[in-house]
Design a protein around this motif. Sequence first.
Motif, short mmCIF file in Angstrom:
data_model
loop_
_atom_site.label_atom_id
_atom_site.label_comp_id
_atom_site.label_asym_id
_atom_site.label_seq_id
_atom_site.Cartn_x
_atom_site.Cartn_y
_atom_site.Cartn_z
N LEU B 130 19.84 10.39 -23.14
CA LEU B 130 19.99 9.16 -22.37
C LEU B 130 18.67 8.81 -21.68
N GLU B 239 26.24 6.81 -15.40
CA GLU B 239 25.90 5.63 -16.18
C GLU B 239 24.79 4.87 -15.48
N MET B 246 23.52 -0.99 -20.80
CA MET B 246 23.96 0.17 -20.02
C MET B 246 23.98 1.39 -20.91
N LEU B 247 23.72 2.54 -20.33
CA LEU B 247 23.87 3.82 -21.03
C LEU B 247 24.77 4.71 -20.20
N GLN B 248 25.71 5.35 -20.87
CA GLN B 248 26.62 6.28 -20.21
C GLN B 248 26.47 7.67 -20.81
#
Lengths: 335, 335, 335, 335
Positions: B130, B239, B246-248
């Motif tokens: 991430l 997140e 968005m990145l979770q």
Amino acid sequence: MIDIALFGAGRIGKIHAENLVRQAGVRLKYVVDMHVPSAQALAQIYGAKVTDVEGALGDPSVGAVVIASSTNTHADLIISAANAGKAVFCEKPVDLTVERSRESAAAVARNGVTCMIGFQRRFDPTFAALKARIERGEIGDPEMLIITSRDPGAPPVDYIKSSGGIFKDMLIHDLDVFRWILGDEAQTLHATGSCLTDPAVQDAGDIDSTAVTIRTERGLLCQINTSRRAAYGYDQRFEVLGSKGMLQAGNVRPTEVTGWSANAVSVDVPEPFFLERYRQAYAAEMAHFVEALTTGTPVRTTIDDGVKALELAQLATLSWQRKGETLQVMSEGGA
Amino acid sequence: MIDIALFGAGRIGKIHAENLVRQAGVRLKYVVDMHVPSAQALAQIYGAKVTDVEGALGDPSVGAVVIASSTNTHADLIISAANAGKAVFCEKPVDLTVERSRESAAAVARNGVTCMIGFQRRFDPTFAALKARIERGEIGDPEMLIITSRDPGAPPVDYIKSSGGIFKDMLIHDLDVFRWILGDEAQTLHATGSCLTDPAVQDAGDIDSTAVTIRTERGLLCQINTSRRAAYGYDQRFEVLGSKGMLQAGNVRPTEVTGWSANAVSVDVPEPFFLERYRQAYAAEMAHFVEALTTGTPVRTTIDDGVKALELAQLATLSWQRKGETLQVMSEGGA
Amino acid sequence: MIDIALFGAGRIGKIHAENLVRQAGVRLKYVVDMHVPSAQALAQIYGAKVTDVEGALGDPSVGAVVIASSTNTHADLIISAANAGKAVFCEKPVDLTVERSRESAAAVARNGVTCMIGFQRRFDPTFAALKARIERGEIGDPEMLIITSRDPGAPPVDYIKSSGGIFKDMLIHDLDVFRWILGDEAQTLHATGSCLTDPAVQDAGDIDSTAVTIRTERGLLCQINTSRRAAYGYDQRFEVLGSKGMLQAGNVRPTEVTGWSANAVSVDVPEPFFLERYRQAYAAEMAHFVEALTTGTPVRTTIDDGVKALELAQLATLSWQRKGETLQVMSEGGA
Amino acid sequence: MIDIALFGAGRIGKIHAENLVRQAGVRLKYVVDMHVPSAQALAQIYGAKVTDVEGALGDPSVGAVVIASSTNTHADLIISAANAGKAVFCEKPVDLTVERSRESAAAVARNGVTCMIGFQRRFDPTFAALKARIERGEIGDPEMLIITSRDPGAPPVDYIKSSGGIFKDMLIHDLDVFRWILGDEAQTLHATGSCLTDPAVQDAGDIDSTAVTIRTERGLLCQINTSRRAAYGYDQRFEVLGSKGMLQAGNVRPTEVTGWSANAVSVDVPEPFFLERYRQAYAAEMAHFVEALTTGTPVRTTIDDGVKALELAQLATLSWQRKGETLQVMSEGGA
């Protein structure tokens, strides 16, 4: 304003009525049902009149009929309506015999009327979006189609006895999805199956679990697995492998709640059965039919589609009866 | 070949030993533990010797130490090892006091030794992927970070009493993740919390449920929610909302089985606790430490990171004690 | 048959009209809008008449009004309608000031009329199912609530200038969800925020990204994170941690297609904005209002709920303006 | 301490070596490979010696052999090792011919030695958990098994030419999974297929896309769909419908990152190929083999399993060659 006569005031007839009256440009004029109180009840809701087949077809103001009566009446009604010059929407199947289906199609062709068969799955938002993405080239050339189609539980045995068998009753939808999604015709078909859920099904001469394999003219492969019973609800999925990727159509859940307990992380089971699962599809197919009526554009699920799906269902029945003999699809589509 | 001395033969010491001996270029020479039988048992597995602190630090062949002993020994060992010119890997936290942490960092700086703090989460495959995707610009400029960090159940109250409180014991990891992921420093911090799981925690002067909000120097926002108890296991998610997406980072499940029953469609609960959840991360951080030792490259989680996370944990404790007063982070990072 | 007058023929007014006319027992008699052509267009669709406020409220056959006009007219219309003895459905917010909201509530109470505020989220199938599962005890005692509420993009700055600010305009829904889901009242509230998406928002005296923390009277914790911009669509999620588990409410997707490409396995982004996301909720809230009217049962989202949510939004605005000062909620609910 | 000789120092041989040396109670004594430098390189890592087949089998201290050499050597090595009284672990397939496989099995039986075939999928955590849940009765009686098994891309045509064809090379694993998961034997088998990815495969007399249907002695149904090419990676899934529910085994992803962009919500594609996907399974199968050796317990994947899977692969090849003729499985398992 196009006047419409509805044949059949049962479960599916009510859904069609509700969706019909929402459309601009049409009016539900007649409801016809052998069980008159049902016809009256439904007619009253929408300010329609109760009549019989002759009354409906004999009224020149009626431009179209919606056939949602029992299967054994479909072919007669299609032929009579076509001969009377009415446009037709008819629930699947056209008939339980290939011969009578072809006669119905011939009547439609001869009279040049519009005839749409209620393969509502083609109008489901998920299925339709998937098809559109294939057509946009997202997965390249389609190669394999895997269809999972499972009912939540077997119907009463009396229903099964007059259903035409699982292939005509249940798989006819999947066989239409196959033709639509792959855009190709079957060349060979293999079917096998078992009775696994209830011996009464076997006693009625039918099976409840099937595995069908189709190879198309272009060599594409399709596998269909069906069961009359999925303990977790109505299971309607398919996936298409293509040269550049895969697309899957998943089940629809009532809500988007996820529960986390000590034992599992869980979401809702799928919608319980076809009325809930395909609610949007039923609305969309009727909108499509009315749009075709009012604009003169062709319908997307024709009576020929209905005949072809029935031919494949007939072939699957035969393959199963012959213990899994792989059958060729004839040039005219029959076994 | 670099000889290494391990301080602490408990649960986390064993994991570090197992990961250490897999690395090329290093050898586990000594195991040191106040409880000698534990040291002996661990030393025997890997053919190492048992000694005491003086024995380990006095051996010129020892190039590095791994500190996995109890928290109250960390600062002394870091300072002694740094003064002896050894490279140091030390479990978090550096110390429970900001002052002593800074003294440790000063000793490391004065002696010019490598010192890595065990913020293993930065080495988790999911978290690291991430972070890499943020750095590649996938979500544009990061704006908000939401961290969910919940233990599967409160530790014994005796542990809590000597833990330094929930902010230093549990949130120190999240506060490091915050600095790492957003790449920015806190400007103001607000903390509140409650004791909701067990009154004994309150009697011990601590809380078990916290809500922390940080606003950074660039105006980015971070919310951290933590609990000592998640009935469904160890819950480690975060997140990042950015200007472009968005990145979770989600939990890790033991298996990929999905079960469909009449009631639910369910997958596994997350891994039970940190030893399972961060197994790969523990291996990767030790590989990183050894690589730094053998190649002379800098470590990615320095003692300054350890000090800064502790400063934030100290500030959060103070904000909570002052009933949610929003506190400024001082230029030197203290309260 | 209850006659209804609708104030406001804009976007949300049209939705309410469409849902109203589907309900048994009511009739849309009047449409009122300052922009008469809009009123005429909408009235024509449903066979209603166009009139003005006095005409609608002066007609004794009108039993209820639906207020979907601009925010600055809400309080006046509520008070006038209540004084005329009409039942009221009013879009949120009651007013942008706490004082005027309370006056409206007082008028409603004084006249003993039904007044429902359009917090449609409580009627969303996913949110409502989650609430019902909490009430059945599935997760034990609720402890923490994390709300994520992000719009797909900032509205025009002119809208923002007259919106009352992000807390009253956008978070008022989340603040109502907080009270509803936890079933507890706020005791302290902390708010901070930033302008991260567009400097014009800051020039208008507002922010676009907020982080709110509430601690309730029973010590439960709630964190709300909001942004005016989520590049991936309208993001409406929340999760409740309880003593025995967790429940999450997720986003709604247009279709259930999953695509597998060389780079990713992907599903649809969420519904684009509130009209699509809460389509079912808007229908359900209107059905609820009409059911309350026709059966005499109380409504589930009262004007007091509207006042309380506004008080919290006002408090959040103040906390943010005071640079994150943690504020006590007064016994009467004000700051 | 049991001494072990490893035949084959290629890709899979290296994996077995790495997993072997982690086990207590065994020692890797010899590495044998026709390509001596490969044998030397691998032997050196683990302190083993290089020898030839005679040297390894002639050393009485060698208690077991691990066969990871090319397929055409498997049968000879199994027979020689069995005759020398060594326990055997052999990669699949036993041989490309049913006859030679049976001879190998006979040699194993005659000599009473342990012989495990490397059907590593049975040791995958996800697959094994699913099987255990079936055995606990979670889904009642299994009824249908749907296997999806797709490679990320076709191997070089030279490999295909000597592979024995797709059914023996690729589906042999799936055919073993079928027997293991359903716990029943095939009664009839139908296979069809196409060459869709590369005409060179067809020129080599093979196909790259297959659809197999098996009906078992108890009437259970199994469908297997395979392709040499899935653009999105290595696709290894199956699902079992039972009378009380369904269990699905899904793909394994490298990380748990979810990305939300303007176009899609996406997760990682599956692990790229079998070495990554079944990493844990390879380790677990070798641990199982060594445990069987050291405790005298039976192995879970016997040479009979190897023979039976090959018989089915042979039958599938024949069914395909006969244009989808449905074939009976003979009582002794042959065609």
